[in-house]
Write a protein that holds these residues in place. Sequence first.
Motif, mmCIF file in Angstrom:
data_model
loop_
_atom_site.group_PDB
_atom_site.id
_atom_site.type_symbol
_atom_site.label_atom_id
_atom_site.label_comp_id
_atom_site.label_asym_id
_atom_site.label_seq_id
_atom_site.Cartn_x
_atom_site.Cartn_y
_atom_site.Cartn_z
ATOM 1 N N VAL A 1 0.692 -1.198 0.380
ATOM 2 C CA VAL A 1 -0.149 0.438 0.128
ATOM 3 C C VAL A 1 0.711 1.046 0.174
ATOM 4 C CG1 VAL A 1 -1.797 1.293 1.456
ATOM 5 C CG2 VAL A 1 -1.899 -0.880 1.182
ATOM 6 N N TYR B 1 -17.611 -0.594 2.520
ATOM 7 C CA TYR B 1 -16.984 -1.659 2.216
ATOM 8 C C TYR B 1 -18.273 -2.401 0.922
ATOM 9 C CZ TYR B 1 -19.160 -4.455 5.984
ATOM 10 O OH TYR B 1 -20.324 -4.809 6.680
ATOM 11 N N THR C 1 -13.052 -8.141 -4.101
ATOM 12 C CA THR C 1 -12.021 -8.502 -3.449
ATOM 13 C C THR C 1 -11.956 -10.393 -3.267
ATOM 14 O OG1 THR C 1 -11.404 -6.854 -1.854
ATOM 15 C CG2 THR C 1 -10.799 -8.338 -1.740
ATOM 16 N N TRP D 1 -5.825 -6.949 -3.107
ATOM 17 C CA TRP D 1 -6.571 -5.844 -3.515
ATOM 18 C C TRP D 1 -6.194 -4.984 -2.876
ATOM 19 C CZ3 TRP D 1 -10.359 -2.247 -3.159
ATOM 20 C CH2 TRP D 1 -10.871 -2.400 -4.418
ATOM 21 N N MET D 2 -6.009 -4.460 -1.520
ATOM 22 C CA MET D 2 -5.686 -3.268 -0.795
ATOM 23 C C MET D 2 -4.548 -2.410 -1.282
ATOM 24 S SD MET D 2 -6.242 -2.333 2.978
ATOM 25 C CE MET D 2 -7.126 -2.861 3.335
ATOM 26 N N ALA E 1 -5.098 -1.338 -4.762
ATOM 27 C CA ALA E 1 -5.722 -0.004 -4.523
ATOM 28 C C ALA E 1 -5.119 1.577 -4.152
ATOM 29 C CB ALA E 1 -6.724 -0.023 -3.486
ATOM 30 N N ASN F 1 -11.893 4.068 -2.654
ATOM 31 C CA ASN F 1 -11.058 5.060 -1.227
ATOM 32 C C ASN F 1 -12.233 4.861 0.470
ATOM 33 O OD1 ASN F 1 -9.003 5.267 -2.927
ATOM 34 N ND2 ASN F 1 -9.105 7.304 -2.510
ATOM 35 N N ASN G 1 -12.082 1.544 1.136
ATOM 36 C CA ASN G 1 -11.636 0.990 2.128
ATOM 37 C C ASN G 1 -11.222 1.433 3.686
ATOM 38 O OD1 ASN G 1 -8.585 -0.504 1.667
ATOM 39 N ND2 ASN G 1 -8.350 1.406 2.550
ATOM 40 N N TYR H 1 -7.239 7.710 3.885
ATOM 41 C CA TYR H 1 -8.154 6.811 3.550
ATOM 42 C C TYR H 1 -7.383 5.426 3.506
ATOM 43 C CZ TYR H 1 -11.617 10.035 1.573
ATOM 44 O OH TYR H 1 -13.159 11.028 0.995
ATOM 45 N N PHE H 2 -6.487 5.765 3.447
ATOM 46 C CA PHE H 2 -5.328 4.121 3.976
ATOM 47 C C PHE H 2 -4.329 4.246 5.618
ATOM 48 C CE2 PHE H 2 -6.482 4.424 -0.077
ATOM 49 C CZ PHE H 2 -7.002 2.592 -0.299
ATOM 50 N N ASN I 1 2.386 -3.116 2.362
ATOM 51 C CA ASN I 1 1.404 -3.079 3.446
ATOM 52 C C ASN I 1 0.822 -4.221 3.995
ATOM 53 O OD1 ASN I 1 -1.781 -4.951 3.526
ATOM 54 N ND2 ASN I 1 -2.263 -3.400 4.440
#
Length: 414
Positions: free
Chosen positions: A18, A43, A50, A77-78, A81, A110, A113, A154-155, A203
């Motif tokens: 990430v 989500y 996902t 996936w994240m 993203a 976003n 997530n 957002y992450f 990540n």
Amino acid sequence: MKKKITATLAGAGLLMAVSGCGSGQDNGNLAIAEAVDFGTKDYERIIMPTNDLAYELLDKIEANDDGNVFFSPASLWMALAIVYNGADGETKTEMAEAMQAQGIDVADLNKANASLMTALNKDSDNIQLTIANSIWLNEEFNLQKDFAKRTEDYFNAQTHQITISSNEASKKINEWVKKATNAKIDKMVDDPLDSNLVALVLNAIYFKGDWTYPFDKKQTEKRTFHLEDGTEKIAPFMKLQRKFSYMAGDGFQAVKLPYADGEMSMTVVLPDENLGLEDFKRTLSTENWGLFLTAFNEREGTILLPKFKMEYETELNGALEALGMPSVFTESADFSHMVEGDANLFISTVKQKTYIDVNEEGTEAAAVTGVQVGVTSAPADGPFHMEMNRPFFLMITDEETGVVLFVGYVANPQ
């Protein structure tokens, strides 16, 4: 010559690549700032994409020397993203296709997530689940302000500027990985780093859960495990007899083993004796994968499950190219929304490391378990018997959101 983005995935419960920059807590903070705009159920937009990625990758990534596979589709996936926030043009289109995310714009992705991270925020005496995101940025570059803010908001992504030529850079990166995975994965990069590296996106997700119904160690005994090639291995098998959430489909049996109060679970899928792993994987489809996730019934039965530990590592470039995003690995890639200036970026490597330990008390994991099967409802008659004495599939799922955190198969428990 194009500069490189290296997206690296690693897992300990779940580890993924990430990016971003952030002021939030590093190494595992799932709480999204109150000022960030998203809905509690956003989500739901990304759960199917996902989980579909788990199905798509299961047949595209290579097994290790023992024939085992264990990876984290949610982590991957994240990670994608995050990088997707910096993409444009054909690269963005291809990434959306590979991520099964066509029709979801960046803003909604976003928000979804942030919603998922919030829903996954679990830390109790019986379950630990942490997610940490970071970007390791070549000090010669700066992230674009919009990209940096989105990945921060957002992450919860942290940015660390590094001197690529310094051996301290790789040391700090590996220290971050070790801390974020509770020392289950301690190395993701070698020294020296690639001189063309612009950003390393990481990540990490760490999971540890106690079984709702622990296995009695006194009942664990040595039994025979039958490998695909016809040879046999002796392994310690755990035994449990009670009511389970169970199903029997065309060519397989499946059982859910809950953690703690049932908010997460491990699903174990055992193909019939006359059906090998490759034959079974060919029966999977997105449609029956969805049926499989829901078509369980309570039923009395006995399971015998081998204790095992597994480490797995894979490079995902080829698998992602096969899913429809080849240009990101070439000089035609377009990540023009990531860093300031006119640097031409492309992804050089997407790598994932995973770890899992299954024993009488519960599970400690790094990566994802993925299974996709065609199913029918289980018959309601007599007790079942399910002995995982041949290659089997497993996945670890969050029951509230339905997201598959880990997926894989065990061809050799040793």
